[in-house]
Motif scaffolding. Structure first.
Motif, PDB file in Angstrom:
ATOM      1  N   ALA A 172       0.836  -1.202   0.000  1.00 25.51           N
ATOM      2  CA  ALA A 172       0.000   0.000   0.000  1.00 25.51           C
ATOM      3  C   ALA A 172       0.873   1.256   0.000  1.00 25.51           C
ATOM      4  O   ALA A 172       0.577   2.238  -0.697  1.00 25.51           O
ATOM      5  N   LYS A 173       1.951   1.223   0.785  1.00 22.96           N
ATOM      6  CA  LYS A 173       2.870   2.360   0.833  1.00 22.96           C
ATOM      7  C   LYS A 173       3.535   2.570  -0.521  1.00 22.96           C
ATOM      8  O   LYS A 173       3.660   3.708  -1.003  1.00 22.96           O
ATOM      9  N   ALA A 174       3.954   1.459  -1.149  1.00 27.60           N
ATOM     10  CA  ALA A 174       4.595   1.553  -2.460  1.00 27.60           C
ATOM     11  C   ALA A 174       3.620   2.066  -3.512  1.00 27.60           C
ATOM     12  O   ALA A 174       3.984   2.863  -4.392  1.00 27.60           O
ATOM     13  N   GLU A 175       2.364   1.615  -3.415  1.00 27.69           N
ATOM     14  CA  GLU A 175       1.351   2.070  -4.370  1.00 27.69           C
ATOM     15  C   GLU A 175       1.112   3.570  -4.235  1.00 27.69           C
ATOM     16  O   GLU A 175       0.902   4.274  -5.240  1.00 27.69           O
ATOM     17  N   LYS A 176       1.133   4.072  -3.002  1.00 25.96           N
ATOM     18  CA  LYS A 176       0.988   5.512  -2.795  1.00 25.96           C
ATOM     19  C   LYS A 176       2.177   6.261  -3.385  1.00 25.96           C
ATOM     20  O   LYS A 176       2.010   7.334  -3.990  1.00 25.96           O
ATOM     21  N   GLN A 177       3.364   5.678  -3.180  1.00 25.73           N
ATOM     22  CA  GLN A 177       4.555   6.302  -3.754  1.00 25.73           C
ATOM     23  C   GLN A 177       4.493   6.303  -5.282  1.00 25.73           C
ATOM     24  O   GLN A 177       4.863   7.283  -5.933  1.00 25.73           O
ATOM     25  N   ILE A 178       4.004   5.178  -5.842  1.00 25.79           N
ATOM     26  CA  ILE A 178       3.849   5.094  -7.290  1.00 25.79           C
ATOM     27  C   ILE A 178       2.855   6.124  -7.793  1.00 25.79           C
ATOM     28  O   ILE A 178       3.071   6.797  -8.806  1.00 25.79           O
ATOM     29  N   GLU A 179       1.740   6.250  -7.062  1.00 27.52           N
ATOM     30  CA  GLU A 179       0.713   7.236  -7.436  1.00 27.52           C
ATOM     31  C   GLU A 179       1.289   8.648  -7.417  1.00 27.52           C
ATOM     32  O   GLU A 179       1.041   9.460  -8.324  1.00 27.52           O
ATOM     33  N   LYS A 180       2.089   8.930  -6.377  1.00 25.55           N
ATOM     34  CA  LYS A 180       2.709  10.250  -6.280  1.00 25.55           C
ATOM     35  C   LYS A 180       3.686  10.477  -7.435  1.00 25.55           C
ATOM     36  O   LYS A 180       3.710  11.555  -8.047  1.00 25.55           O
ATOM     37  N   LEU A 181       4.484   9.436  -7.741  1.00 24.18           N
ATOM     38  CA  LEU A 181       5.442   9.548  -8.834  1.00 24.18           C
ATOM     39  C   LEU A 181       4.740   9.698 -10.177  1.00 24.18           C
ATOM     40  O   LEU A 181       5.206  10.442 -11.053  1.00 24.18           O
ATOM     41  N   GLN A 182       3.610   8.991 -10.331  1.00 18.14           N
ATOM     42  CA  GLN A 182       2.860   9.103 -11.580  1.00 18.14           C
ATOM     43  C   GLN A 182       2.330  10.530 -11.774  1.00 18.14           C
ATOM     44  O   GLN A 182       2.315  11.051 -12.891  1.00 18.14           O
ATOM     45  N   LYS A 183       1.900  11.152 -10.669  1.00 20.44           N
ATOM     46  CA  LYS A 183       1.444  12.537 -10.744  1.00 20.44           C
ATOM     47  C   LYS A 183       2.613  13.456 -11.107  1.00 20.44           C
ATOM     48  O   LYS A 183       2.457  14.389 -11.924  1.00 20.44           O
ATOM     49  N   GLU A 184       3.768  13.185 -10.486  1.00 19.91           N
ATOM     50  CA  GLU A 184       4.949  13.998 -10.800  1.00 19.91           C
ATOM     51  C   GLU A 184       5.354  13.808 -12.262  1.00 19.91           C
ATOM     52  O   GLU A 184       5.711  14.780 -12.947  1.00 19.91           O
ATOM     53  N   ILE A 185       5.270  12.567 -12.757  1.00 17.13           N
ATOM     54  CA  ILE A 185       5.597  12.298 -14.158  1.00 17.13           C
ATOM     55  C   ILE A 185       4.623  13.021 -15.082  1.00 17.13           C
ATOM     56  O   ILE A 185       5.024  13.589 -16.118  1.00 17.13           O
ATOM     57  N   SER A 186       3.350  12.994 -14.677  1.00 14.33           N
ATOM     58  CA  SER A 186       2.340  13.692 -15.487  1.00 14.33           C
ATOM     59  C   SER A 186       2.627  15.188 -15.567  1.00 14.33           C
ATOM     60  O   SER A 186       2.528  15.804 -16.645  1.00 14.33           O
ATOM     61  N   GLU A 187       3.009  15.776 -14.435  1.00 16.53           N
ATOM     62  CA  GLU A 187       3.335  17.202 -14.413  1.00 16.53           C
ATOM     63  C   GLU A 187       4.578  17.477 -15.246  1.00 16.53           C
ATOM     64  O   GLU A 187       4.652  18.472 -15.986  1.00 16.53           O
TER      65      GLU A 187
END
Length: 214
Positions: A172-187
């Protein structure tokens, strides 16, 4: 206990443990031999039998045990299965046979005090009770070994369940980190696209200026 459990694992814990008939015989106790009772328990090892009998004496009957040389001792205590008197009881377990096919030999001594051993000759009623108690040990040891197996499996299951929860938490922690990174990648992608468009615009303007310079 770990040693006992590992030996139980080696034995497989699936064989039926049954005690052979109890025999009255002379038992080496210290430097002398005195009258007592022996029985063989096939498909068992000394650690298993020792632990099972100790649990039965001390947990089921609340006996207070101590060490007497190589023997486990219960001194000057009443023991309902034998009668209403106080007894001194001693037991020791040895084993024979090859690995995976052990046979345990239980030596059991019961005294009325001052090392006056109880035998069929001097106290037939109590001797009969002693034999009945010992003959019943096969069933008890079998149940004890199964309980140890169940305890071991339960401990493993508890650990695995604990590890599973920890892994789920890490996931779950890794998935949150992935979600955050995906948002950063999108930006970053948006900025990259905007920057590329600006580059193309500047390059176009630069080329236009250069063309007028010719």
């Amino acid at each position: 206990m770990k040693k006992i459990l590992s030996l139980l694992t080696i034995l497989g814990l699936v064989c039926t443990l049954s005690a052979q008939n109890v025999h009255e015989s002379m038992i080496k106790f210290g430097k002398e031999k005195i009258s007592g009772y022996t029985l063989s328990i096939p498909s068992a090892n000394s650690d298993l039998v020792y632990a099972a009998l100790r649990e039965r004496m001390e947990k089921n009957y609340n006996m207070k045990g101590s060490k007497e040389g190589k023997f486990r001792a219960y001194l000057n205590q009443s023991f309902a299965p034998f009668g209403t008197a106080n007894y001194d009881m001693y037991y020791n377990v040895t084993e024979s046979g090859k690995k995976g096919a052990k046979t345990a030999l239980l030596s059991f001594i019961v005294c009325s005090g001052n090392m006056n051993t109880i035998t069929s000759e001097n106290n037939p009623e109590t001797a009969t009770a002693i034999k009945a108690f010992l003959n019943d040990l096969g069933t008890y040891i079998h149940e004890y070994s199964l309980q140890q197996q169940a305890n071991t499996l339960q401990e493993k299951l508890n650990k695995l369940n604990k590890d599973q929860k920890a892994l789920e938490k890490d996931k779950a922690k890794a998935e949150k980190q992935i979600e955050k990174l995906q948002k950063e990648i999108s930006e970053i992608d948006k900025k990259h696209q905007a920057n590329a468009e600006e580059i193309r615009k500047i390059e176009s303007d630069l080329n236009a200026v250069k063309n007028r310079m010719k």
